[in-house]
Write a protein that holds these residues in place. Structure first.
Motif, PDB file in Angstrom:
ATOM      1  N   PHE A  71       0.538  -1.221   0.261  1.00 21.69           N
ATOM      2  CA  PHE A  71       0.355   0.336  -0.208  1.00 21.69           C
ATOM      3  C   PHE A  71       1.121   1.298  -0.247  1.00 21.69           C
ATOM      4  N   LEU A  72       1.589   0.980   0.904  1.00 24.48           N
ATOM      5  CA  LEU A  72       2.754   1.741   1.270  1.00 24.48           C
ATOM      6  C   LEU A  72       3.855   2.652  -0.536  1.00 24.48           C
ATOM      7  N   ARG A  76      -2.993   2.097  -3.130  1.00 23.42           N
ATOM      8  CA  ARG A  76      -4.226   1.300  -3.263  1.00 23.42           C
ATOM      9  C   ARG A  76      -4.517   0.159  -2.624  1.00 23.42           C
ATOM     10  N   ARG A  77      -6.094   0.148  -1.978  1.00 21.95           N
ATOM     11  CA  ARG A  77      -5.616  -1.152  -1.151  1.00 21.95           C
ATOM     12  C   ARG A  77      -6.120  -2.325  -2.264  1.00 21.95           C
ATOM     13  N   ALA A  78      -6.919  -1.921  -3.523  1.00 17.00           N
ATOM     14  CA  ALA A  78      -7.182  -3.176  -4.292  1.00 17.00           C
ATOM     15  C   ALA A  78      -6.010  -3.593  -5.069  1.00 17.00           C
ATOM     16  N   LEU A  79      -4.926  -2.487  -5.061  1.00 18.96           N
ATOM     17  CA  LEU A  79      -3.633  -3.317  -5.936  1.00 18.96           C
ATOM     18  C   LEU A  79      -3.019  -4.146  -4.750  1.00 18.96           C
ATOM     19  N   ALA A 126      -9.014  -0.352 -13.623  1.00 19.47           N
ATOM     20  CA  ALA A 126      -9.566  -0.186 -12.387  1.00 19.47           C
ATOM     21  C   ALA A 126      -8.615   0.153 -10.752  1.00 19.47           C
ATOM     22  N   HIS A 127      -7.192   0.393 -11.997  1.00 21.71           N
ATOM     23  CA  HIS A 127      -6.451   0.689 -10.680  1.00 21.71           C
ATOM     24  C   HIS A 127      -6.320   2.791 -11.140  1.00 21.71           C
ATOM     25  N   ARG A 128      -7.070   3.639 -12.265  1.00 21.87           N
ATOM     26  CA  ARG A 128      -6.477   4.398 -12.761  1.00 21.87           C
ATOM     27  C   ARG A 128      -6.999   5.764 -11.933  1.00 21.87           C
ATOM     28  N   ARG A 129      -8.070   5.489 -10.655  1.00 26.03           N
ATOM     29  CA  ARG A 129      -8.332   5.977  -9.940  1.00 26.03           C
ATOM     30  C   ARG A 129      -7.875   6.144  -8.395  1.00 26.03           C
ATOM     31  N   PRO A 130      -6.981   6.914  -8.279  1.00 28.17           N
ATOM     32  CA  PRO A 130      -6.726   6.829  -6.989  1.00 28.17           C
ATOM     33  C   PRO A 130      -8.046   6.496  -5.588  1.00 28.17           C
ATOM     34  N   ASP A 131      -7.178   6.039  -4.635  1.00 30.72           N
ATOM     35  CA  ASP A 131      -7.988   5.711  -3.064  1.00 30.72           C
ATOM     36  C   ASP A 131      -8.851   6.896  -2.785  1.00 30.72           C
ATOM     37  N   PRO A 132      -9.371   6.845  -1.996  1.00 33.30           N
ATOM     38  CA  PRO A 132      -9.433   8.054  -0.928  1.00 33.30           C
ATOM     39  C   PRO A 132      -8.415   8.711  -0.305  1.00 33.30           C
TER      40      PRO A 132
END
Length: 320
Positions: A71-72, A76-79, A126-132
């Protein structure tokens, strides 16, 4: 995956608060014998069950920590969850190698980092938008500054300051020389300090700023890992993927062999030069020779030939 040289486990805590160490190999201890590593037999009874138990223990030991580390690296949590599953699936696929590795945690960590930092993920929808972002402003600013670093700087910083690996071990895992790793680390720290000033630590004294390692550890613990896949599911998916690739390789090889045989059967045995296409040729003189007779000349010739047998008797040869 390119295997780095053997790392020396560090006693410093990882960002998750769990020491980043693991038993070096699956050991077999006889009653009354000293606890030393011995080579396991080739195919002992129940070897598959013991391998699954060792894999499950390794997964339970460092799966959550690997999620926080990736995550660091990605934000992205999903990735991060996908990287954990992919790293352990690859470890189960190469389990005979991982089981005897001096640092199986480092083996899995290197696989997860390489998958998480792959540049192809930026092309996935699925990974284009960053997580909150994290709710704390300081954590948000630190994460943005960390993601703004080049991937090699980010990985070096997480390994050295986040996990507490030594500089030679960090350089070995990132496949760089020790001076190059030190240069990356210094540049990464300078960029972080320029973008995010260190907050005061302890009692709030400005002369005692919070170390970067503690800030990275707190940032890594910000997201919840959520429901990570179970080790049984990881092993099942890895075996299913291996069978699918084996079948695909078999059918592709069979198709290639069939196409080769068809080509050998239908290919010509000798080379025939194709005829050149017809072209108009100019500047050639007309063909020489006698001209074509006119109709009047043809009729006269015919008349003369016919009068040869109907002329005077003296011109016709006698029969007796």
């Amino acid at each position: 995956m390119t295997r780095r040289p053997t790392n020396t486990p560090s006693d410093r805590p990882s960002p998750t608060g769990t020491p980043d160490t693991e038993p070096t190999a699956v050991t077999t201890t006889a009653p009354g014998a000293p606890d030393t590593e011995v080579p396991a037999p080739a195919d002992p009874p129940g070897a598959g069950d013991r391998a699954a138990e060792a894999f499950d223990a390794l997964y339970a030991h460092c799966a959550t920590a690997l999620f926080h580390q990736t995550f660091l690296l990605t934000g992205r949590r999903a990735l991060a969850r996908e990287s954990v599953a992919r790293a352990f699936a690859l470890a189960w696929e190469h389990w005979p190698e991982v089981a005897v590795d001096p640092d199986p945690v480092g083996w899995v960590r290197a696989a997860g980092y390489e998958y998480a930092l792959s540049p192809w993920h930026r092309l996935r929808r699925a990974h284009r938008r960053p997580d909150p972002p994290p709710p704390e402003p300081a954590a948000h600013a630190l994460l943005d500054a960390l993601l703004a670093l080049p991937p090699c700087y980010r990985r070096t910083l997480v390994l050295h300051d986040g996990l507490g690996l030594g500089l030679p071990e960090t350089a070995a895992e990132t496949e760089a020389s020790t001076p190059a790793a030190a240069n990356r680390l210094l540049n990464a720290r300078a960029a972080i300090d320029a973008l995010v000033p260190a907050p005061a630590g302890g009692d709030g004294a400005a002369e005692h700023p919070a170390p970067l390692a503690e800030r990275l550890g707190a940032l890594a613990l910000t997201p919840s890992p959520g429901p990570l896949p179970t080790p049984v599911r990881v092993r099942t998916d890895s075996e299913r993927r291996a069978r699918r690739w084996t079948r695909a390789t078999f059918w592709f090889t069979l198709l290639l062999a069939g196409l080769t045989l068809f080509t050998l059967a239908t290919a010509p045995t000798r080379h025939e030069t194709p005829a050149a296409p017809a072209q108009r040729i100019g500047g050639v003189p007309p063909r020489g020779g006698p001209r074509e007779p006119e109709p009047r000349e043809l009729s006269l010739e015919k008349k003369l030939r016919g009068e040869l047998f109907r002329g005077p008797a003296r011109l016709v040869p006698g029969t007796g």
